[in-house]
Enzyme design. Sequence first.
Site: not given
Ligand code: F6P
Length: 338
Positions: A72, A110, A112, A132, A134, A263, A265
């Site tokens: 990030r 966003n 990025t 994403t 999201d 999970i 992701r």
């Molecule tokens: O942007 C994707 C996401 O999974 C969001 O849904 C979630 O709030 C965030 O990333 C979690 O961030 P990190 O992976 O830095 O814990």
Amino acid sequence: MRIGILTSGGDCPGINATIRGVCKTAINHFGMEVYGIHNGFRGLLDDNIEQLTDRSLTGLLNMGGTILGTSREKPFKRRASGVFSEDKPAIILKTIRERQLDCIVCIGGNGTQKTAAKLMQAGVNVVSIPKTIDNDVWGTDMSFGFDSAVTIASDAIDRLHSTASSHQRVMVIEVMGHKAGWIALYSGMAGGGDIILLPEIPFDIHRIGDTIISRLKKGKPYSIVVVAEGIATPDGKKPAQYIAEEIEYETGFETRETVLGYIQRGGAPTPFDRNLATRMGGYATELISKGEFGKMVALQGNVIGAVDLEQVAGKLKLVTEDHDLIVQGQRMGICFGR
Ligand code: F6P
């Protein structure tokens, strides 16, 4: 042409399919050289870059995560003191110049897109691809990763129905989505949620209690509540825990909560996401071949197009209350919190 490619922000299913789409098209169709930049923008700071060949792209289509790694890192973000900790932009521009990269393909959400826009303003040729789970990137109807997350969340919600009805309980499941309610809306409707709470629609706990009680009176002594992680809770309480406690207090029902978390992701992308990733990746190289930089690839209807990066940067795409899934859900008796 020598193009660099990086993946930045949260990982999701479909990133590797996108890398494959960009690189295979660039190498095989346009005769370009492709250089993988590791760990998002940090790879440009560390000069952590390696050439990608057809061999490096084997097996990527259905592989979760990103072979390039991600971070990030926000190199243009100023410290509280108003200056950079070191002159990160200058380091990045030096790396790009010394590596003789003609363009950078940025795959991300966003954050990025904002960094990609700043890179472009610093004089770098950039093409970005929205990524994403999201689905909150403005300018594209959908980003890859979203369909896969909705599929995972919908399967989880499906599984809660049997335990809810067996125990006459209320089951609360919290899904991701950052500040947007897209995953909660789509998985809640696909999974047959009775109550769906979104950050975009303020909820009234009494209304939620009434819905659960009216289901009981119709002979359904159990309910499924789908909660977006971004809903407002007092004192920053964890959404699923807060809603479960409030429901138990309000209705007397035994209530349990599940936080689906990361999970959503993980794992292989759905076929839809694989094809969206392939389409977007290929289109990015087409833009590069035409010298059309400063663009974000976008799904518009069922057509792959592009929008100006400057229009996208810093904007969120949020659920609106007139969305047809909400209107239809309300007509079917599903409660959205009020
Ligand atoms: O942007 C994707 C996401 O999974 C969001 O849904 C979630 O709030 C965030 O990333 C979690 O961030 P990190 O992976 O830095 O814990």
